[in-house]
Design a protein around this motif. Structure first.
Motif, mmCIF file in Angstrom:
data_model
loop_
_atom_site.group_PDB
_atom_site.id
_atom_site.type_symbol
_atom_site.label_atom_id
_atom_site.label_comp_id
_atom_site.label_asym_id
_atom_site.label_seq_id
_atom_site.Cartn_x
_atom_site.Cartn_y
_atom_site.Cartn_z
ATOM 1 N N VAL A 82 0.805 -1.221 -0.156
ATOM 2 C CA VAL A 82 -0.056 0.005 -0.038
ATOM 3 C C VAL A 82 0.887 1.351 -0.043
ATOM 4 C CG1 VAL A 82 -2.143 -1.033 0.894
ATOM 5 C CG2 VAL A 82 -0.377 -0.161 2.635
ATOM 6 N N ALA A 83 2.233 1.084 -0.207
ATOM 7 C CA ALA A 83 3.058 2.298 -0.289
ATOM 8 C C ALA A 83 3.374 2.481 -1.877
ATOM 9 C CB ALA A 83 4.315 2.109 0.414
ATOM 10 N N ASP A 84 3.903 3.495 -2.033
ATOM 11 C CA ASP A 84 4.618 3.804 -3.465
ATOM 12 C C ASP A 84 5.729 2.926 -3.702
ATOM 13 O OD1 ASP A 84 6.423 5.821 -5.277
ATOM 14 O OD2 ASP A 84 4.419 5.855 -5.651
ATOM 15 N N ALA A 85 5.754 2.203 -4.843
ATOM 16 C CA ALA A 85 6.992 1.278 -4.971
ATOM 17 C C ALA A 85 8.137 1.817 -5.286
ATOM 18 C CB ALA A 85 6.515 0.460 -6.292
ATOM 19 N N ALA A 86 8.205 3.114 -5.957
ATOM 20 C CA ALA A 86 9.583 3.766 -6.267
ATOM 21 C C ALA A 86 10.235 4.351 -4.893
ATOM 22 C CB ALA A 86 9.083 4.972 -7.133
ATOM 23 N N GLN A 87 9.165 4.957 -4.046
ATOM 24 C CA GLN A 87 9.462 5.593 -2.815
ATOM 25 C C GLN A 87 10.160 4.360 -1.884
ATOM 26 O OE1 GLN A 87 9.667 8.704 -1.310
ATOM 27 N NE2 GLN A 87 9.213 9.372 -3.228
ATOM 28 N N THR A 88 9.545 3.158 -1.882
ATOM 29 C CA THR A 88 10.011 2.052 -1.354
ATOM 30 C C THR A 88 11.422 1.706 -1.482
ATOM 31 O OG1 THR A 88 7.779 1.327 -0.763
ATOM 32 C CG2 THR A 88 9.379 -0.190 -0.278
ATOM 33 N N ARG A 89 11.719 1.502 -2.792
ATOM 34 C CA ARG A 89 13.021 1.369 -3.400
ATOM 35 C C ARG A 89 14.145 2.386 -2.941
ATOM 36 N NH1 ARG A 89 9.826 -0.224 -7.864
ATOM 37 N NH2 ARG A 89 10.292 1.662 -8.969
ATOM 38 N N ALA A 90 13.648 3.474 -2.961
ATOM 39 C CA ALA A 90 14.580 4.534 -2.698
ATOM 40 C C ALA A 90 14.765 4.491 -1.182
ATOM 41 C CB ALA A 90 14.066 5.765 -2.969
ATOM 42 N N TRP A 91 13.728 4.297 -0.399
ATOM 43 C CA TRP A 91 13.918 4.288 0.969
ATOM 44 C C TRP A 91 14.809 3.226 1.361
ATOM 45 C CZ3 TRP A 91 13.758 8.052 4.558
ATOM 46 C CH2 TRP A 91 12.821 8.924 4.190
ATOM 47 N N ALA A 92 14.630 1.952 0.756
ATOM 48 C CA ALA A 92 15.422 0.658 1.149
ATOM 49 C C ALA A 92 17.056 1.226 0.936
ATOM 50 C CB ALA A 92 14.942 -0.350 0.293
ATOM 51 N N ALA A 93 17.440 1.853 -0.393
ATOM 52 C CA ALA A 93 18.945 2.173 -0.821
ATOM 53 C C ALA A 93 19.256 3.197 0.492
ATOM 54 C CB ALA A 93 18.643 2.903 -2.058
ATOM 55 N N ARG A 94 18.430 4.085 0.943
ATOM 56 C CA ARG A 94 19.009 5.136 1.855
ATOM 57 C C ARG A 94 19.115 4.513 3.253
ATOM 58 N NH1 ARG A 94 19.352 10.478 2.977
ATOM 59 N NH2 ARG A 94 19.124 11.103 4.866
ATOM 60 N N ILE A 95 18.234 3.513 3.536
ATOM 61 C CA ILE A 95 18.508 2.858 4.870
ATOM 62 C C ILE A 95 19.583 2.024 5.056
ATOM 63 C CG2 ILE A 95 17.411 1.341 6.463
ATOM 64 C CD1 ILE A 95 14.649 2.311 5.606
ATOM 65 N N ARG A 96 19.848 1.456 3.836
ATOM 66 C CA ARG A 96 20.930 0.485 3.793
ATOM 67 C C ARG A 96 22.290 1.190 3.701
ATOM 68 N NH1 ARG A 96 19.328 -1.825 -0.520
ATOM 69 N NH2 ARG A 96 18.497 -3.768 0.497
ATOM 70 N N SER A 97 22.170 2.135 3.150
ATOM 71 C CA SER A 97 23.611 3.164 2.992
ATOM 72 C C SER A 97 23.821 3.982 4.087
ATOM 73 C CB SER A 97 23.509 3.948 1.562
ATOM 74 O OG SER A 97 22.386 4.689 1.830
ATOM 75 N N SER A 98 22.752 4.469 4.693
ATOM 76 C CA SER A 98 23.047 5.419 5.864
ATOM 77 C C SER A 98 22.869 5.224 7.311
ATOM 78 C CB SER A 98 22.393 6.886 5.311
ATOM 79 O OG SER A 98 20.793 6.561 5.653
ATOM 80 N N GLU A 99 21.934 4.261 7.633
ATOM 81 C CA GLU A 99 21.724 3.924 9.025
ATOM 82 C C GLU A 99 22.812 3.005 9.682
ATOM 83 O OE1 GLU A 99 17.739 3.162 9.955
ATOM 84 O OE2 GLU A 99 16.970 4.552 8.448
ATOM 85 N N ARG A 100 23.191 3.486 10.801
ATOM 86 C CA ARG A 100 24.265 2.522 11.588
ATOM 87 C C ARG A 100 23.757 1.250 11.671
ATOM 88 N NH1 ARG A 100 25.480 6.023 16.593
ATOM 89 N NH2 ARG A 100 22.997 6.218 16.321
ATOM 90 N N GLY A 101 24.386 0.312 11.665
ATOM 91 C CA GLY A 101 24.475 -0.980 12.022
ATOM 92 C C GLY A 101 23.409 -2.083 11.000
ATOM 93 N N VAL A 102 22.807 -1.185 10.096
ATOM 94 C CA VAL A 102 21.834 -1.813 9.174
ATOM 95 C C VAL A 102 22.719 -2.679 8.275
ATOM 96 C CG1 VAL A 102 20.306 -1.780 7.118
ATOM 97 C CG2 VAL A 102 20.271 -0.368 9.251
ATOM 98 N N VAL A 103 22.368 -4.087 8.117
ATOM 99 C CA VAL A 103 23.127 -5.097 7.276
ATOM 100 C C VAL A 103 22.433 -5.736 6.254
ATOM 101 C CG1 VAL A 103 24.384 -5.902 9.188
ATOM 102 C CG2 VAL A 103 22.313 -7.072 8.962
ATOM 103 N N ASP A 104 21.020 -5.330 6.357
ATOM 104 C CA ASP A 104 19.984 -5.772 5.144
ATOM 105 C C ASP A 104 18.785 -5.027 5.397
ATOM 106 O OD1 ASP A 104 19.428 -6.828 2.913
ATOM 107 O OD2 ASP A 104 18.953 -8.897 3.760
ATOM 108 N N VAL A 105 18.134 -4.868 4.176
ATOM 109 C CA VAL A 105 16.842 -4.140 4.100
ATOM 110 C C VAL A 105 15.641 -5.071 3.235
ATOM 111 C CG1 VAL A 105 15.347 -2.071 3.691
ATOM 112 C CG2 VAL A 105 17.697 -1.892 4.423
#
Length: 385
Positions: free
Chosen positions: A77-100
């Protein structure tokens, strides 16, 4: 710079909701469970991957060095393009995240990665006690459903491991019993209650500057003015984030006020050019709140209540029931896929989320330091005299 804030009217005041069981669960997680946790699986609603963050918990995870997998649930129920962009941002910028993992985009393959990662922890040291995975996230993001899905993937035909429901607060305490997530090798999982960030409510957010810090020279009038502006900005942002998590159902409608949350959804839909889709889904006419003809949310709720036949004592139209029904329609995606948090807001100079997380860590550390000094003082001989 793109502002993440809507121009909310004064009657849409802050939603201050941080119940005692959430505060207790956060203490249990940070003090009792993290020292023995090998992996954290954090579940966020894909529509609010930023607003449903918990910097306080993230700071504790980073301090312990616990790796984290972020699952963006309800991505259908979310915008697919936004979800992809958020996944990339979370993976690259948030500390300790090993996968999204995106629940809609990757489904079984993404969840299998979680299972394999948990099993790999056990294979690393077969002689050690079975590793424990901790499942965390905001209320009503689908944590318990995810636990059951992971368990059924790893151990088919074992039945449901956790109770599920469509409202926040179904899980109210950290599971006293570990759930077996994998039999060979053995891996266990704790299911924690949904926990909101204690920093998005008005109390703490209004004390932070945009960079998550304070002035080095509080006597500097120019710096003080900047901090005043930043404090107002963060106060407005705290209110906005409260309505965002309430809109997707992370806060109980009875607590937030369904009519207020629905008005926020109308204003948000209008700002995203999705008001016609909302009208079609609800089958009522909704005036743009920015138009001179806007007469408030009550006439819209009255129209919905009449169509539903929703009436209270004395035959009065039941606006609360109408608002809850309308929110249910919107949350199911009947008005179209919509991401409430936009990744452009984070990239165009809005709030620095990492600085907010760092500020949460600093606040936590300073609190521990004060507590330690106080404890030492109370034990010193001079204090007894």
């Amino acid at each position: 710079m793109k502002s993440p804030l809507l121009a909310l009217p004064p009657h849409l005041t802050a939603i201050n909701w941080y119940p005692g069981h959430q505060a207790k669960a956060l203490r249990d997680i940070t003090q009792r469970l993290l020292p023995t946790t090998a992996l954290v699986v954090e579940v966020r609603d894909a529509r609010v991957p930023r607003s449903s963050r918990n910097p306080t918990l993230e700071a504790a995870l980073a301090a312990k060095g616990v790796p984290r997998v972020v699952v963006l649930n309800k991505a259908d129920v979310a915008d697919a393009a936004q979800t992809r962009a958020w996944a990339a941002r979370i993976r690259s910028s948030e500390r300790g995240v090993v996968d999204v993992v995106s629940s809609a985009r990757e489904a079984r393959s993404g969840l299998w990665r979680v299972v394999h990662r948990a099993r790999a922890l056990a294979d690393t040291n077969p002689l050690a006690p079975p590793p424990t995975v901790l499942l965390v996230g905001a209320p009503n993001t689908g944590k318990s459903t995810l636990l059951n899905t992971l368990r059924n993937l790893a151990i088919p035909h074992r039945g449901r491991a956790a109770a599920v429901g469509g409202v926040p607060g179904v899980t109210r305490v950290v599971s006293a019993t570990k759930v077996l997530l994998s039999e060979s090798p053995k891996v266990y999982m704790y299911d924690a209650p949904g926990i909101l960030d204690p920093g998005w409510h008005i109390g703490r957010a209004s004390t932070l500057t945009r960079n998550g810090g304070r002035s080095d020279d509080p006597a500097d009038p120019e710096q003080a003015m900047v901090e005043d502006v930043d404090a107002l900005y963060h106060k407005a942002l705290a209110i906005e984030r409260g309505y965002r998590v309430a809109a997707v159902g992370c806060v109980k409608d009875a607590v937030a006020g369904a009519d207020r949350v629905f008005e926020y959804v109308v204003r948000l839909s209008a700002s995203r050019a999705q008001l016609p889709a909302l009208e079609a889904a609800l089958r009522v006419s909704v005036t743009d709140p920015s138009a001179p003809a806007w007469a408030g949310i009550d006439p819209v709720l009255d129209d919905i209540a009449r169509r539903l036949g929703a009436r209270g004592a004395g035959g009065t139209l039941d606006r609360e029931r109408a608002a809850m029904w309308a929110l249910g329609v919107w949350r199911r995606g009947a008005a179209g896929a919509l991401s409430v948090d936009l990744v452009e807001e984070a990239e165009d100079g809005g709030v620095d989320d990492e600085a907010m997380a760092a500020a949460a860590a600093a606040k936590s550390n300073s609190g521990k330091s004060r507590s330690s000094r106080s404890s030492s003082s109370s034990r010193s001989p001079s204090s007894k005299r």
